[in-house]
Design a protein around this motif. Structure first.
Motif, PDB file in Angstrom:
ATOM      1  N   GLU A   1       0.222   9.266  19.957  1.00  0.00           N
ATOM      2  CA  GLU A   1      -0.481   8.305  19.056  1.00  0.00           C
ATOM      3  C   GLU A   1      -0.302   8.793  17.575  1.00  0.00           C
ATOM      4  OE1 GLU A   1      -4.378   8.879  20.641  1.00  0.00           O
ATOM      5  OE2 GLU A   1      -4.255   7.062  21.882  1.00  0.00           O
ATOM      6  N   TRP A   2       0.352   8.128  16.718  1.00  0.00           N
ATOM      7  CA  TRP A   2       0.263   8.020  15.430  1.00  0.00           C
ATOM      8  C   TRP A   2      -1.117   8.826  14.852  1.00  0.00           C
ATOM      9  CZ3 TRP A   2       4.724   8.822  13.039  1.00  0.00           C
ATOM     10  CH2 TRP A   2       5.854   8.296  13.580  1.00  0.00           C
ATOM     11  N   LYS A   3      -2.275   7.925  15.439  1.00  0.00           N
ATOM     12  CA  LYS A   3      -3.557   8.320  14.551  1.00  0.00           C
ATOM     13  C   LYS A   3      -3.893   9.594  14.847  1.00  0.00           C
ATOM     14  CE  LYS A   3      -6.369   7.027  18.336  1.00  0.00           C
ATOM     15  NZ  LYS A   3      -7.297   5.769  18.889  1.00  0.00           N
ATOM     16  N   ASN A   4      -3.213  10.352  15.785  1.00  0.00           N
ATOM     17  CA  ASN A   4      -3.780  11.897  16.011  1.00  0.00           C
ATOM     18  C   ASN A   4      -2.573  12.689  15.452  1.00  0.00           C
ATOM     19  OD1 ASN A   4      -6.297  11.136  17.219  1.00  0.00           O
ATOM     20  ND2 ASN A   4      -5.181  10.716  19.228  1.00  0.00           N
ATOM     21  N   ILE A   5      -1.807  12.421  14.883  1.00  0.00           N
ATOM     22  CA  ILE A   5      -0.706  13.323  14.329  1.00  0.00           C
ATOM     23  C   ILE A   5      -1.353  14.620  13.481  1.00  0.00           C
ATOM     24  CG2 ILE A   5       1.331  12.038  14.370  1.00  0.00           C
ATOM     25  CD1 ILE A   5       1.058  11.938  11.233  1.00  0.00           C
ATOM     26  N   GLN A   6      -0.759  15.753  14.079  1.00  0.00           N
ATOM     27  CA  GLN A   6      -1.284  16.878  13.136  1.00  0.00           C
ATOM     28  C   GLN A   6      -0.256  17.757  12.711  1.00  0.00           C
ATOM     29  OE1 GLN A   6      -4.164  18.920  15.449  1.00  0.00           O
ATOM     30  NE2 GLN A   6      -5.513  17.187  15.688  1.00  0.00           N
ATOM     31  N   LYS A   7      -0.211  18.908  12.713  1.00  0.00           N
ATOM     32  CA  LYS A   7       1.086  19.637  12.068  1.00  0.00           C
ATOM     33  C   LYS A   7       2.212  19.557  12.966  1.00  0.00           C
ATOM     34  CE  LYS A   7       1.547  22.934   9.151  1.00  0.00           C
ATOM     35  NZ  LYS A   7       1.292  22.805   7.629  1.00  0.00           N
ATOM     36  N   GLY A   8       3.142  19.081  12.368  1.00  0.00           N
ATOM     37  CA  GLY A   8       4.449  18.726  13.093  1.00  0.00           C
ATOM     38  C   GLY A   8       5.586  19.759  12.755  1.00  0.00           C
ATOM     39  N   LYS A   9       6.759  19.369  13.015  1.00  0.00           N
ATOM     40  CA  LYS A   9       8.017  20.209  12.916  1.00  0.00           C
ATOM     41  C   LYS A   9       8.877  19.461  11.885  1.00  0.00           C
ATOM     42  CE  LYS A   9      11.702  22.711  15.049  1.00  0.00           C
ATOM     43  NZ  LYS A   9      12.633  22.941  16.231  1.00  0.00           N
ATOM     44  N   VAL A  10       9.441  20.352  10.853  1.00  0.00           N
ATOM     45  CA  VAL A  10      10.477  19.761   9.897  1.00  0.00           C
ATOM     46  C   VAL A  10      11.825  20.001  10.793  1.00  0.00           C
ATOM     47  CG1 VAL A  10      11.919  20.019   7.688  1.00  0.00           C
ATOM     48  CG2 VAL A  10       9.275  20.353   7.880  1.00  0.00           C
TER      49      VAL A  10
ATOM     50  N   ILE B   1      -1.806   5.476   6.036  1.00  0.00           N
ATOM     51  CA  ILE B   1      -0.790   4.414   6.382  1.00  0.00           C
ATOM     52  C   ILE B   1       0.129   4.784   7.392  1.00  0.00           C
ATOM     53  CG2 ILE B   1       1.264   3.023   5.330  1.00  0.00           C
ATOM     54  CD1 ILE B   1      -0.059   3.423   2.555  1.00  0.00           C
ATOM     55  N   ILE B   2       0.552   6.024   7.592  1.00  0.00           N
ATOM     56  CA  ILE B   2       1.405   6.344   8.635  1.00  0.00           C
ATOM     57  C   ILE B   2       0.587   6.361   9.903  1.00  0.00           C
ATOM     58  CG2 ILE B   2       2.530   8.395   9.317  1.00  0.00           C
ATOM     59  CD1 ILE B   2       3.403   9.160   6.760  1.00  0.00           C
ATOM     60  N   LYS B   3      -0.594   6.961   9.870  1.00  0.00           N
ATOM     61  CA  LYS B   3      -1.560   6.849  11.002  1.00  0.00           C
ATOM     62  C   LYS B   3      -1.836   5.765  11.553  1.00  0.00           C
ATOM     63  CE  LYS B   3      -3.145  11.799  10.741  1.00  0.00           C
ATOM     64  NZ  LYS B   3      -4.419  12.528  10.638  1.00  0.00           N
ATOM     65  N   SER B   4      -1.735   4.567  10.840  1.00  0.00           N
ATOM     66  CA  SER B   4      -2.052   3.242  11.259  1.00  0.00           C
ATOM     67  C   SER B   4      -0.640   2.509  11.935  1.00  0.00           C
ATOM     68  CB  SER B   4      -2.276   2.300   9.930  1.00  0.00           C
ATOM     69  OG  SER B   4      -1.143   1.968   9.226  1.00  0.00           O
ATOM     70  N   CYS B   5       0.277   3.238  12.123  1.00  0.00           N
ATOM     71  CA  CYS B   5       1.666   2.752  12.724  1.00  0.00           C
ATOM     72  C   CYS B   5       1.124   2.398  14.276  1.00  0.00           C
ATOM     73  CB  CYS B   5       2.733   3.662  12.625  1.00  0.00           C
ATOM     74  SG  CYS B   5       4.359   2.905  13.315  1.00  0.00           S
ATOM     75  N   ASP B   6       1.749   1.362  14.744  1.00  0.00           N
ATOM     76  CA  ASP B   6       1.472   0.868  15.922  1.00  0.00           C
ATOM     77  C   ASP B   6       2.159   2.050  16.999  1.00  0.00           C
ATOM     78  OD1 ASP B   6       1.535  -0.493  18.769  1.00  0.00           O
ATOM     79  OD2 ASP B   6       1.254  -2.275  17.659  1.00  0.00           O
TER      80      ASP B   6
ATOM     81  N   GLU C   1       0.820  -1.224  -0.057  1.00  0.00           N
ATOM     82  CA  GLU C   1      -0.016   0.071   0.175  1.00  0.00           C
ATOM     83  C   GLU C   1       0.757   1.156  -0.085  1.00  0.00           C
ATOM     84  OE1 GLU C   1      -0.364  -1.434   4.233  1.00  0.00           O
ATOM     85  OE2 GLU C   1      -0.126  -2.457   2.244  1.00  0.00           O
ATOM     86  N   LEU C   2       2.134   1.051   0.306  1.00  0.00           N
ATOM     87  CA  LEU C   2       3.020   2.201   0.069  1.00  0.00           C
ATOM     88  C   LEU C   2       3.408   2.776  -1.203  1.00  0.00           C
ATOM     89  CD1 LEU C   2       5.519   1.991   3.186  1.00  0.00           C
ATOM     90  CD2 LEU C   2       3.771   3.576   2.873  1.00  0.00           C
ATOM     91  N   TYR C   3       3.012   1.895  -2.247  1.00  0.00           N
ATOM     92  CA  TYR C   3       3.352   2.157  -3.679  1.00  0.00           C
ATOM     93  C   TYR C   3       2.061   2.920  -4.057  1.00  0.00           C
ATOM     94  CZ  TYR C   3       3.769   1.444  -8.629  1.00  0.00           C
ATOM     95  OH  TYR C   3       3.824   2.272  -9.838  1.00  0.00           O
ATOM     96  N   THR C   4       2.249   4.121  -3.494  1.00  0.00           N
ATOM     97  CA  THR C   4       1.143   5.322  -3.637  1.00  0.00           C
ATOM     98  C   THR C   4       2.149   6.899  -3.921  1.00  0.00           C
ATOM     99  OG1 THR C   4      -0.708   6.334  -2.919  1.00  0.00           O
ATOM    100  CG2 THR C   4       0.942   6.041  -1.164  1.00  0.00           C
ATOM    101  N   PHE C   5       1.071   7.555  -4.496  1.00  0.00           N
ATOM    102  CA  PHE C   5       1.606   8.805  -5.150  1.00  0.00           C
ATOM    103  C   PHE C   5       0.713   9.649  -4.587  1.00  0.00           C
ATOM    104  CE2 PHE C   5       2.389   5.690  -8.226  1.00  0.00           C
ATOM    105  CZ  PHE C   5       3.659   5.619  -8.243  1.00  0.00           C
ATOM    106  N   ASP C   6      -0.362   9.612  -3.629  1.00  0.00           N
ATOM    107  CA  ASP C   6      -1.492  10.186  -3.075  1.00  0.00           C
ATOM    108  C   ASP C   6      -1.008  10.450  -1.492  1.00  0.00           C
ATOM    109  OD1 ASP C   6      -4.208  11.169  -3.143  1.00  0.00           O
ATOM    110  OD2 ASP C   6      -4.179   9.678  -1.571  1.00  0.00           O
ATOM    111  N   GLU C   7      -0.781  11.938  -1.060  1.00  0.00           N
ATOM    112  CA  GLU C   7      -0.761  12.109   0.211  1.00  0.00           C
ATOM    113  C   GLU C   7      -1.835  11.571   1.166  1.00  0.00           C
ATOM    114  OE1 GLU C   7      -2.797  15.672  -1.376  1.00  0.00           O
ATOM    115  OE2 GLU C   7      -1.467  14.248  -2.260  1.00  0.00           O
ATOM    116  N   SER C   8      -3.032  11.551   0.968  1.00  0.00           N
ATOM    117  CA  SER C   8      -4.067  11.007   1.720  1.00  0.00           C
ATOM    118  C   SER C   8      -3.997   9.395   1.886  1.00  0.00           C
ATOM    119  CB  SER C   8      -5.420  11.079   1.107  1.00  0.00           C
ATOM    120  OG  SER C   8      -5.961  12.582   1.001  1.00  0.00           O
ATOM    121  N   THR C   9      -3.579   8.887   1.018  1.00  0.00           N
ATOM    122  CA  THR C   9      -3.254   7.318   1.332  1.00  0.00           C
ATOM    123  C   THR C   9      -1.928   7.157   2.170  1.00  0.00           C
ATOM    124  OG1 THR C   9      -4.214   6.773  -0.865  1.00  0.00           O
ATOM    125  CG2 THR C   9      -2.841   5.165   0.182  1.00  0.00           C
TER     126      THR C   9
END
Length: 173
Positions: free
Chosen positions: A142-151, A93-98, A81-89
């Motif tokens: 929690e990964w599922k709750n990530i919002q604006k982060g810092k580069v 996937i990232i928010k599904s990380c344990d 599923e990481l074979y994607t070019f879409d940021e929503s997908t």
């Protein structure tokens, strides 16, 4: 706190008539992947989980990074599923990380990576180039709750290569 490291696959080859997912790395891609991998150790957390797209170019890039950093290659988790070019997908996937993992390294594709960084990072990045490295941090546990982060760090092959300046003709690093 959650740490996310996004690495865009290295430059791929178009020489052979293959389907997109099967394209290998070009010589430049191999060199750029080695260049970035050999310069990121100081920016990596001590422990992490590694995910990679199943596209050949992403797998090859992940292999180069793990080899350069002495990380066992069998620790890479390949996700179709990481074979994607879409940021929503990519976001899903990232928010599904344990949540037991605070640090995720992910090898993937553009435009998903650049668009994700521009939505979730605190600085605009015109384009994450091939072999580009982006480290983002997020508050919360929690990964599922990530919002604006810092580069925290951007590192691109052009940052490490020397070239002749078109203005002076001298080598620039």
């Amino acid at each position: 706190m959650k740490n996310l490291i996004l690495i865009r696959h290295a430059k791929s080859s178009w020489e052979a008539p293959l389907i997109d997912k099967d394209r290998p790395l070009s010589k430049r891609g191999i060199n750029d992947a080695h260049l970035i991998a050999s310069n990121i150790e100081a920016y990596l957390p001590k422990s992490y989980i590694i995910w990679s797209s199943t596209a050949q170019r992403a797998k090859n890039t992940a292999d180069i990074f793990t080899e350069c950093l002495s990380i066992p290659q069998d620790t890479i988790i390949f996700k179709d599923e990481l074979y994607t070019f879409d940021e929503s997908t990519l976001e899903e996937i990232i928010k599904s990380c344990d949540d037991q993992y605070d640090n995720l390294i992910l090898f993937g594709h553009n435009g998903a990576i650049t668009n994700f960084v521009n939505i979730f990072g605190n600085r605009v990045v015109e384009n994450v180039p091939t072999s580009g490295f982006v480290h983002l941090t997020f508050s919360g546990n929690e990964w599922k709750n990530i919002q604006k982060g810092k580069v925290e760090k951007l590192l691109f092959p052009r940052d490490l290569k020397k070239y002749d300046s078109p203005l002076t003709g001298k080598q620039v690093y």
